[in-house]
Write an enzyme that holds these catalytic residues in place. Structure first.
Site, PDB file in Angstrom:
ATOM      1  N   ASP A  54      39.126 -53.614  20.399  1.00 56.19           N
ATOM      2  CA  ASP A  54      38.209 -52.569  19.946  1.00 56.19           C
ATOM      3  C   ASP A  54      38.026 -52.728  18.445  1.00 56.19           C
ATOM      4  O   ASP A  54      38.954 -53.159  17.746  1.00 56.19           O
ATOM      5  CB  ASP A  54      38.775 -51.182  20.253  1.00 56.19           C
ATOM      6  CG  ASP A  54      37.794 -50.070  19.921  1.00 56.19           C
ATOM      7  OD1 ASP A  54      36.792 -49.921  20.645  1.00 56.19           O
ATOM      8  OD2 ASP A  54      38.017 -49.358  18.921  1.00 56.19           O
TER       9      ASP A  54
ATOM     10  N   GLU B 101      36.387 -50.670  14.880  1.00 55.64           N
ATOM     11  CA  GLU B 101      35.790 -49.515  14.215  1.00 55.64           C
ATOM     12  C   GLU B 101      34.961 -50.089  13.086  1.00 55.64           C
ATOM     13  O   GLU B 101      35.314 -51.124  12.504  1.00 55.64           O
ATOM     14  CB  GLU B 101      36.858 -48.553  13.699  1.00 55.64           C
ATOM     15  CG  GLU B 101      37.781 -47.993  14.778  1.00 55.64           C
ATOM     16  CD  GLU B 101      37.076 -47.260  15.913  1.00 55.64           C
ATOM     17  OE1 GLU B 101      35.979 -46.685  15.683  1.00 55.64           O
ATOM     18  OE2 GLU B 101      37.597 -47.265  17.038  1.00 55.64           O
TER      19      GLU B 101
ATOM     20  N   HIS C  24      39.135 -42.696  18.670  1.00 52.85           N
ATOM     21  CA  HIS C  24      38.265 -43.437  17.754  1.00 52.85           C
ATOM     22  C   HIS C  24      39.033 -44.197  16.682  1.00 52.85           C
ATOM     23  O   HIS C  24      38.457 -44.591  15.678  1.00 52.85           O
ATOM     24  CB  HIS C  24      37.199 -42.540  17.123  1.00 52.85           C
ATOM     25  CG  HIS C  24      36.308 -41.902  18.133  1.00 52.85           C
ATOM     26  ND1 HIS C  24      35.460 -42.627  18.941  1.00 52.85           N
ATOM     27  CD2 HIS C  24      36.144 -40.611  18.485  1.00 52.85           C
ATOM     28  CE1 HIS C  24      34.816 -41.800  19.736  1.00 52.85           C
ATOM     29  NE2 HIS C  24      35.213 -40.584  19.482  1.00 52.85           N
TER      30      HIS C  24
ATOM     31  N   ASP D 166      41.995 -46.622  21.270  1.00 50.86           N
ATOM     32  CA  ASP D 166      40.918 -46.967  22.189  1.00 50.86           C
ATOM     33  C   ASP D 166      41.261 -48.202  23.023  1.00 50.86           C
ATOM     34  O   ASP D 166      40.897 -48.287  24.193  1.00 50.86           O
ATOM     35  CB  ASP D 166      39.614 -47.178  21.425  1.00 50.86           C
ATOM     36  CG  ASP D 166      39.012 -45.869  20.893  1.00 50.86           C
ATOM     37  OD1 ASP D 166      39.573 -44.787  21.173  1.00 50.86           O
ATOM     38  OD2 ASP D 166      37.987 -45.939  20.192  1.00 50.86           O
TER      39      ASP D 166
END
Length: 181
Positions: A7, A9, A148, A153
């Site tokens: 994942d 961000e 988040h 995640d």
């Protein structure tokens, strides 16, 4: 397998205009051994306040973090020889590929898998397939960290992969025949 659930961000929604600020992954090898990868990334630009409000990553947190080029090499080595898995893979893979390319690193040419179509097939009719709604639906409240943030995640995406595989296997005609024997 092996699988590398990952994942990212970011500073926004556009892989070409925005940058990665965090990348995390959990690799599961064929023997079940799990390895973790996690790094903040200095995007070389300010993180918009509205975006920091979502993932909680601030300019101060990434000020001393490595640039993507360094992290990209490390991540590529970590994931080598595995299938990359993400929830809404188009987003995460888009950022990964654009960031690798922008930094002159080899783009990912391995297999990829998105958990959204898998969980839709395994659990049709849910009102939402967003990771946060699935986390609530399946009561996945473990100590992965705040929503988040990349590693939390990743943990929930791995949970979704497991749920989807178990349900799809249970629905499989081959699995039902084997159980009857």
């Amino acid at each position: 397998g092996p699988f590398t659930v990952f994942d990212v961000e970011t500073t926004g929604m556009s892989p070409s205009r925005d940058r990665i600020v965090e990348i995390a992954a959990l690799r599961v090898d064929l023997d079940g051994v799990r390895s973790e990868f996690q790094s903040l990334v200095n995007p070389g630009r300010p993180i918009p306040e509205r975006v920091s409000a979502v993932h909680g990553i601030t300019d101060v947190m990434v000020a001393d973090a490595p640039q993507f080029k360094e992290v990209g090499y490390q991540f590529a080595d970590f994931a080598a020889g595995s299938t990359l898995v993400a929830h809404n893979a188009r987003f995460d893979l888009g950022f990964l590929q654009e960031s690798l390319f922008r930094n002159g690193l080899p783009i990912w040419k391995g297999k990829t898998m998105d958990t959204i179509p898998l969980i839709k097939q395994a659990c049709p009719g849910l009102p939402s397939y967003s990771l946060q709604n699935l986390r609530v639906t399946f009561q996945l409240d473990h100590d992965a960290g705040p929503a988040h943030r990349a590693f939390a995640d990743v943990e929930w995406t791995l949970d979704m992969l497991g749920i989807a595989f178990k349900r799809l296997l249970a629905l499989s005609p081959h699995h039902k025949k084997a159980k009857r024997r």
